[in-house]
Design an enzyme around this catalytic site. Structure first.
Site, PDB file in Angstrom:
ATOM      1  N   GLU A 532      34.327 104.162  23.740  1.00 10.04           N
ATOM      2  CA  GLU A 532      35.318 103.043  23.059  1.00 10.04           C
ATOM      3  C   GLU A 532      34.977 102.844  21.719  1.00 10.04           C
ATOM      4  O   GLU A 532      34.620 101.628  21.426  1.00 10.04           O
ATOM      5  CB  GLU A 532      35.596 101.775  24.086  1.00 10.04           C
ATOM      6  N   GLU A 541      36.044 102.943  12.612  1.00  6.12           N
ATOM      7  CA  GLU A 541      34.911 102.594  13.093  1.00  6.12           C
ATOM      8  C   GLU A 541      33.975 103.831  13.298  1.00  6.12           C
ATOM      9  O   GLU A 541      33.132 103.653  14.100  1.00  6.12           O
ATOM     10  CB  GLU A 541      34.866 101.496  14.182  1.00  6.12           C
TER      11      GLU A 541
END
Length: 788
Positions: A532, A541
């Site tokens: 995730e 990210e």
């Protein structure tokens, strides 16, 4: 938060926005007395407006200018000057003397902060007559200074009467900027119409109408109404005032509600009041005031803002003649039986005025609003248009509270569990081999499942549930680099997971691979890899870089990565609030306009429209996993695994080795804008295919999305990710029927990743000729790049 109306567990929790209704009388030339103020409040209003100056002051200014004109004319005749000589710019104009006690009816008091002081509507800051505009500016500054002295916190100034003259709007805007400096402790609210609706123009006289009356009949109203003219004037005003955080708009609701594009444009503005005049209300069958369904929808939409606008009802009563003295105390204490019975039926105390009919209707609308949805819970509402710097998950270790926030979204983890479940079911149906099969145990049914970046373990729990529901034997590994979260995982493994999970404290990119149960000396492969790592823009990210470092452990060709792919999407937006917020941060943060901010976008306007081949939300790029070939592997084969980079300029960035070049991206998108407006930045979103069926049956993939036009279909009520905002240093204005060309790059030098973005405006001036009419700077987030 117990007992608060913002606490969902409390009986007092408000399920709908609260209407705060005030009263404005355009004919009032003096503030209400204490008794009159009480009567207005007792009729249902919560606040009232108060004029700063009286009729006496108006007459004094008119007499002053009339005397000046008379004196000028007499001097001109005496000197026998020609018309050209009369225009001497050095002739002194009238100067308004200071206020006296007869010029105002408001004074410093304990309740001054509860009044919305209203400035004189008879001044004309836009007048082409230099003396009238000068008088108007003097009056504005006198009233601003006195209101500021009295302690007023809210100042309402009537907006310009017309939008035609750019010179006049510029004069008005400059005067408001000066008033912001004079009233340096108050918020200034400009009273603007949503658009110039024919027949609803302000009728009060101005200095211009007194001294420059129009000869002949009134001009015929324009056949074509410029819907965005009033907004254009407001944009000039707030731009001239440098997007001051103390400047707001009071929006006058028209009789005829305009198209959605204009409603959304005003929705993005810093709105303090919605003002509704008597003419907007329509009598219902019983003769009571009411609003059309379109008006109700508009109000309900605007009341969803975090800073809920107050409602200001104009000229709906109580009428001035009704605001007499209150009945004497004896009568109030000893009403007749008939009076007491009537008051009881009306739900009021005897001798107190009945609720104003218009206020009563607004209270009815308040109760009829749709209840707050799951996405409008107080905790989420508090995040509306609140800027947050993006996370650095590789460089920083997250706190437990941050993980807890992520875990509070069941929708995301439900979708992940569904994806894992479908992958396990199809694994059996397709009779895929398992990575636990060895020479000693060739028929092992156990799947090797790895959760990389486990955090506090929510995906581990969902993987175990998926295995149990499908009857799939698994060997499960959980990797986590955060040593503090690793401690939490160790305890959770004992308490909740029954020591079924093999925990490894490591950065996933440095993991050596799973050591198979029963054959600990054998390093195996992973059948299902679950992560995730996605951010608001999908890849922001560094999910691609992290997965590059672990995907070598994925079994080929049958290994599955969840997520399988993700796409980034962009749309240009107008968001004055965020631009003003970022502008206020520049002093302490010089990189504020170069930072991609995570923010729950709300008070915004999507300036582009959906047209064929040019949707409102457009895909920038895509990442798919696993990647077949990695440059890092080729580089390691030549230079050795210990080398990180060389300085030969192999990559597109000088000094880079090129090992991360496959994760660089570029896009060029075209957005169509039929109406004129202003852009403050780019809104970024993502979608992800967690698992796509490998059976080729046309089955819908398991997806998550934060795209506004897709989230309800693919992952309704998911709140794990807010959008990302790429700001522009300067607002970029564009005319109607233009195209916005957006260029964006994902750049890397093998040690960090950043974005660069540029917006250009093009207008068509012929069937095949397009010219460039504006451009932003090239922005780069390299100084705040995400570290690898």
């Amino acid at each position: 938060m117990s007992g608060s109306n913002f606490n969902p567990e409390s009986d007092a929790f408000e399920t709908r926005p609260t209407f705060y209704v005030g009263q404005h009388d355009s004919t009032r030339f003096a503030a209400l007395t204490d008794d009159q103020y009480s009567q207005v409040l007792n009729s249902g209003f919560r606040f009232v407006t108060a004029p700063v100056t009286t009729r006496h002051f108006f007459d004094r200014v008119v007499d002053l200018h009339r005397y000046y004109l008379k004196e000028r004319d007499e001097w001109t005749q005496k000197q026998s000057l020609t018309a050209s000589q009369q225009a001497n710019p050095s002739l002194p104009g009238p100067a308004v003397p200071t206020l006296t006690d007869k010029d105002t009816s408001i004074y410093p008091s304990h309740y001054i902060g509860n009044l919305a002081v209203y400035f004189s509507p008879w001044i004309d800051l836009c007048s082409p007559d230099p003396h009238i505009s000068s008088l108007s500016r003097q009056v504005l500054n006198l009233e601003a200074a006195y209101a500021n002295f009295c302690g007023a916190r809210t100042i309402v100034i009537p907006g310009p009467r017309q939008d035609d003259s750019s010179r006049g709007i510029a004069q008005y805007a400059r005067a408001i900027r000066e008033a912001l400096n004079v009233a340096n402790r108050a918020n200034i609210i400009i009273h603007m119409p949503m658009y110039r609706e024919p027949g609803l123009d302000e009728k009060s006289e101005t200095l211009s109408s007194i001294f420059s009356p129009r000869d002949g009949p009134e001009p015929e109203p324009k056949k074509e109404v410029d819907l965005f003219g009033a907004w254009d004037s407001w944009n000039t005003i707030r731009s001239t005032c440098n997007y001051s955080m103390r400047l707001f708009v009071a929006l006058r609701v028209p009789r005829r509600v305009p198209e959605k594009t204009l409603q959304e444009r005003w929705f993005a503005e810093p709105m303090h009041y919605l003002t509704i005049g008597r003419d907007v209300f329509q009598p219902n069958k019983a003769g009571h005031p009411s609003l059309s369904r379109h008006h109700q929808d508009l109000i309900n939409r605007y009341m969803r803002l975090r800073s809920v606008p107050w409602l200001l009802l104009c000229d709906v009563g109580p009428r001035p003649e009704e605001l007499g003295a209150l009945p004497d105390q004896a009568a109030s204490e000893f009403p007749s039986l008939a009076e007491a019975s009537q008051a009881l039926r009306e739900g009021r105390r005897p001798h107190m005025p009945a609720m104003n009919a218009h206020v009563g209707y607004m209270k009815y609308l308040e109760r009829q609003q749709p209840a707050f949805s799951a996405m409008e819970a107080p905790a989420l509402t508090s995040f509306q248009d609140w800027l947050q710097p993006p996370l650095q998950p590789l460089a920083d270790n997250l706190e437990s509270a941050t993980y807890e926030v992520f875990e509070g979204d069941p929708v995301k983890y439900d979708q992940y569990e569904k994806a894992i479940t479908e992958a396990m079911i199809e694994w059996k149906e397709l009779k895929k081999p398992t990575s636990t099969a060895t020479a000693a145990n060739p028929d092992s049914p156990e799947l090797v499942v790895t959760v990389a970046g486990a955090g506090r373990g929510p995906l581990v729990t969902r993987a175990l549930r998926a295995a149990e529901s499908t009857g799939t034997p698994i060997q499960i590994w959980a990797l986590e680099k955060n040593q503090d979260a690793y401690v939490y995982l160790l305890r959770k493994n004992k308490v909740e997971w029954g020591n079924k999970v093999t925990l490894v404290k490591t950065d996933m990119r440095g993991w050596e691979g799973p050591r198979l149960r029963g054959s600990e000396d054998v390093i195996g492969k992973v059948d299902i890899l679950v992560t995730e790592l996605l951010g608001s823009f999908g890849d922001n990210e560094l999910s691609p870089e992290c997965l590059d470092g672990i995907q070598n452990h994925l079994a080929r060709p049958h290994g599955i990565s969840i997520p399988h792919s993700y796409t980034a999407h962009l749309s240009p937006i107008s968001t004055p609030r965020l631009f003003a917020d970022i502008s206020s941060r520049v002093v302490g943060d010089p990189n504020a306009f170069e930072t991609p901010w995570v923010v729950r976008l709300f008070a915004i306007d999507y300036v582009a429209q959906k047209v064929p081949d040019h949707p409102r939300f457009q895909q920038a790029w895509e990442f798919v996993h696993p990647v077949a070939v990695l440059r890092a592997d080729e580089f390691a084969a030549v230079h050795g695994k210990a080398a990180k980079y060389v300085t030969g300029g192999v990559g597109s960035m000088s000094g880079a080795s090129g090992t991360n070049e496959h994760n660089a991206r570029h896009c060029h998108l075209t957005f169509v804008c039929p109406t004129r407006g202003v852009i403050h930045g780019l809104a970024g979103f993502f979608e992800s295919v967690l698992y796509a069926s490998q059976k080729g049956t046309g089955k819908e993939p398991v997806e998550i999305s934060i795209l506004p036009d897709q989230i309800d279909r693919k992952s309704k009520d998911m709140v794990s990710w807010f959008p990302i905002f790429f700001p522009l240093k300067k607002p970029l204005y564009f005319p109607q029927d233009t195209e916005l060309e957006v260029s964006m790059w994902r750049q890397t030098d093998d040690t960090k990743v950043w974005y660069e973005w540029l917006v250009e405006v093009y207008a068509w001036v012929g069937p095949s000729t397009r010219i460039k009419v504006g451009s932003s700077d090239l922005h780069t987030s390299r100084k705040v790049a995400c570290l690898m």
